[in-house]
Write an enzyme that holds these catalytic residues in place. Structure first.
Site, PDB file in Angstrom:
ATOM      1  N   LYS A   1       0.818  -1.221   0.000  1.00  0.00           N
ATOM      2  CA  LYS A   1       0.000   0.000   0.000  1.00  0.00           C
ATOM      3  C   LYS A   1       0.847   1.264   0.000  1.00  0.00           C
ATOM      4  CE  LYS A   1      -4.392  -1.941   1.213  1.00  0.00           C
ATOM      5  NZ  LYS A   1      -5.369  -2.314   2.214  1.00  0.00           N
TER       6      LYS A   1
ATOM      7  N   ARG B   1      -2.840 -10.530   4.773  1.00  0.00           N
ATOM      8  CA  ARG B   1      -3.326 -10.578   3.388  1.00  0.00           C
ATOM      9  C   ARG B   1      -2.231  -9.977   2.504  1.00  0.00           C
ATOM     10  NH1 ARG B   1      -5.837  -7.227  -0.238  1.00  0.00           N
ATOM     11  NH2 ARG B   1      -7.383  -8.219  -1.592  1.00  0.00           N
TER      12      ARG B   1
HETATM   13  C1  LIG Z   1      -6.524  -1.697  -3.104  1.00  0.00           C
HETATM   14  C2  LIG Z   1      -7.224  -2.984  -2.816  1.00  0.00           C
HETATM   15  O1  LIG Z   1      -8.548  -2.886  -3.055  1.00  0.00           O
HETATM   16  C3  LIG Z   1      -6.861  -3.515  -1.444  1.00  0.00           C
HETATM   17  O2  LIG Z   1      -5.868  -4.525  -1.616  1.00  0.00           O
HETATM   18  C4  LIG Z   1      -7.970  -4.067  -0.565  1.00  0.00           C
HETATM   19  C5  LIG Z   1      -8.737  -5.248  -1.080  1.00  0.00           C
HETATM   20  N1  LIG Z   1      -9.302  -6.086  -0.060  1.00  0.00           N
HETATM   21  C6  LIG Z   1      -8.946  -6.002   1.228  1.00  0.00           C
HETATM   22  N2  LIG Z   1      -9.468  -6.819   2.140  1.00  0.00           N
HETATM   23  C7  LIG Z   1      -9.149  -6.751   3.411  1.00  0.00           C
HETATM   24  N3  LIG Z   1      -9.723  -7.597   4.303  1.00  0.00           N
HETATM   25  N4  LIG Z   1      -8.240  -5.868   3.837  1.00  0.00           N
HETATM   26  C8  LIG Z   1      -7.639  -4.999   3.030  1.00  0.00           C
HETATM   27  O3  LIG Z   1      -6.827  -4.187   3.506  1.00  0.00           O
HETATM   28  C9  LIG Z   1      -7.986  -5.032   1.645  1.00  0.00           C
HETATM   29  N5  LIG Z   1      -7.459  -4.236   0.753  1.00  0.00           N
END
Ligand SMILES: C[C@H](O)[C@H](O)[C@H]1CNC2=NC(N)=NC(=O)C2=N1
Length: 538
Positions: free
Chosen positions: A339, A378
């Protein structure tokens, strides 16, 4: 309090397999009681029949839904009721030992229940590998969208690297991503999930990353085990009831607004308190209104969602330990992978895929050395997360024995075990300055507790004592030292921790020898006897 003045009754325990969830099982049991003719009476009063759930797998539940039946598993008074323990151990002796000794202790491991009676162990950090099937995914450019086979191949690679959950996402939730229709989302995900289910081992869980109830439903029918919702039910009013009736674990992520509007909503007084407050509220609604019970919930603070750089850092700094204590011990997921805030820390213009080492740092800081087991990471880069967390977990598991204050030295004189006093009064020099012969030593050792043994050269008398834990070991060693001091004859005492087949044990070792003789004297056997008597008395 129990009513003593009532007719005799029979107690029994049964072990059964059921498709029913604990709460449903309880309702069924109450129905049976009613059918048999049980009538309302006072608490613990005489009754025609009483059906209780004692244990349900390894699950621990403490629920009291408003207006519903309160349910605590394991049964809270299990251990105080001999009339329950007996039939339970008739059924399976191991119920009454390891399981009972481990109730509410570190030996019971947390599991995440999955469909089809499967469970996912949550006693170590759990790796969820991201499988984006969006053409606009920000980090892999949609590489895995061009075919089911490629998606399966990538999932298998992640499993080989240590992922135990594969998170399939057909809709990007990054700001300014092209909106995806329901049809398009289904087309991207459902076929892939079917293929994954038939190619992955059953211990691997598949999760569907979606905000839509219909996608969640179709994905679970196609073989998904977990629903991962970045809106925690705010995007689709039917999401929670759908997940509740699908009876699958539900990841609720904190966010505010929508991916488009969330940037302007990142205002908090105390970000940790407020994020946890909002997440706890979603968790309560899920539990109380939609039967998504605690054991099927996972909570995620939503790194990068309606958060500034400082907010992300503050949440990671709070870590698993603080978050889980604020969130009622529900498992936690971290989603910091690649991120923007990591790029910001690393500087330059790092591309998302160049942030994997940074991701590892962020995640392990979040998990925390003292954080609870079973936090889920994740991640895009599974190998990095898996290797790092295995090492990190090993460090986390290493607990030095807690320093315990030494027990006060007893002032009383030891009890004189007259009844078993040896007939020979001991003075080493009465033996003419010579140690006891091996055959004399062998016949004397037979008069002591069977745990005593002679060293190979018959110059030492040795006994090992098992203690429950380190502090009990210290107490025992202190007792031995006192018996020795009171008798003015001094053994060599040692305490150590040993790794048995499954767990650590504490061993206290006592070695007797009359050093002026370079071997054993009657005095050693006399002290051995005093030690036996005192240990037995305690
Ligand atoms: C930018 C993108 O949508 C991200 O990877 C999202 C997608 N799904 C996600 N799901 C969960 N549970 N946590 C997250 O931080 C997350 N981030």
């Amino acid at each position: 309090m129990y009513v003593m003045d009532q007719p005799s009754f029979l107690n029994a325990a049964v072990e059964l397999e059921t498709e029913l969830e604990p709460m449903e099982l309880l309702r069924e049991l109450k129905k049976i009681e009613e059918e048999v003719g049980r009538e309302e009476s006072f608490r613990n009063g005489p009754r025609l029949i009483d059906l209780d759930i004692l244990l349900y797998d390894d699950i621990e539940i403490d629920e009291s839904p408003p207006g519903g039946l309160p349910l605590q598993i394991p049964h809270p008074r299990l251990r105080e009721r001999e009339f329950v323990l007996r039939p339970l151990s008739d059924l399976n002796p191991s119920f009454a030992s390891p399981l009972l000794s481990s109730l509410n202790t570190s030996e019971a491991i947390r599991v995440l229940p999955l469909p089809g009676n499967r469970t996912m162990p949550m006693n170590e950090t759990v790796i969820m590998g991201i499988l984006n099937v969006t053409p606009d995914s920000f980090s892999d450019g949609g590489k895995y969208n061009d075919g089911v086979d490629k998606a399966v191949e990538q999932a298998l690679k992640m499993v080989g690297e240590g992922a135990v959950i594969i998170d399939v996402g057909g809709e990007s939730t990054r700001p300014n991503a092209t909106p995806v229709t329901l049809d398009e989302e289904l087309k991207r995900t459902v076929e892939i999930i079917k293929a994954l289910r038939s190619s992955l081992p059953s211990r691997i869980a598949i999760s569907i990353d979606t905000r839509r109830a219909e996608t969640a439903r179709q994905a679970v029918l196609a073989g998904a085990d977990i629903v991962n919702d970045v809106s925690a039910g705010r995007f689709d009013a039917d999401m929670m009831s759908t997940v509740g009736s699908l009876r699958v674990p539900y990841v609720m992520m904190h966010s505010r607004g929508t991916p488009e509007t969330m940037g302007g909503m990142a205002t908090y007084g105390n970000v940790v308190e407020e994020v946890c407050g909002e997440l706890a509220a979603s968790s309560r609604v899920a539990r109380e209104d939609h039967e998504i019970y605690r054991w099927r919930q996972v909570l995620d603070v939503g790194i990068g969602f309606a958060k500034t750089h400082e907010h992300n850092i503050a949440l990671l700094r709070a870590g698993g330990e603080e978050l889980s204590s604020r969130l009622g011990d529900v498992p936690i997921m971290w989603g910091a992978s690649r991120k923007g805030f990591i790029g910001k820390i690393l500087g330059g213009d790092t591309k998302p895929w160049e942030r994997d080492y940074g991701t590892v740092g962020a995640h392990l800081a979040g998990v925390g050395v003292e954080g609870p087991d079973g936090q889920i990471l994740r991640v895009h880069n599974v190998k990095g997360a898996s290797d790092a967390s295995r090492v990190f977990d090993e460090v986390r598991r290493f607990h030095l024995p807690a320093p315990s204050p030494l027990p006060p030295t007893p002032t009383k004189k030891m009890v004189d075990p007259m009844a078993r006093k040896p007939t020979t009064i001991c003075d080493p020099y009465e033996q003419g300055g010579k140690p006891l012969s091996p055959s004399d030593a062998a016949s004397l050792v037979a008069t002591l507790h069977p745990d005593w043994s002679l060293s190979e050269d018959s110059t030492k008398l040795v006994r090992e004592f098992q203690a429950e834990d380190w502090s009990e070991g210290l107490r025992l060693m202190n007792t031995l030292a006192n018996v020795a001091g009171n008798n003015d004859h001094y053994p060599v005492l040692g305490i150590e921790r040993r790794l048995g087949r499954k767990k650590w044990t504490t061993v206290v070792k006592c070695e007797l020898c009359t050093r002026v003789l370079g071997g054993l004297s009657y005095r050693d056997f006399e002290l051995g006897l005093y030690i036996d008597t005192e240990v037995e008395r305690e």
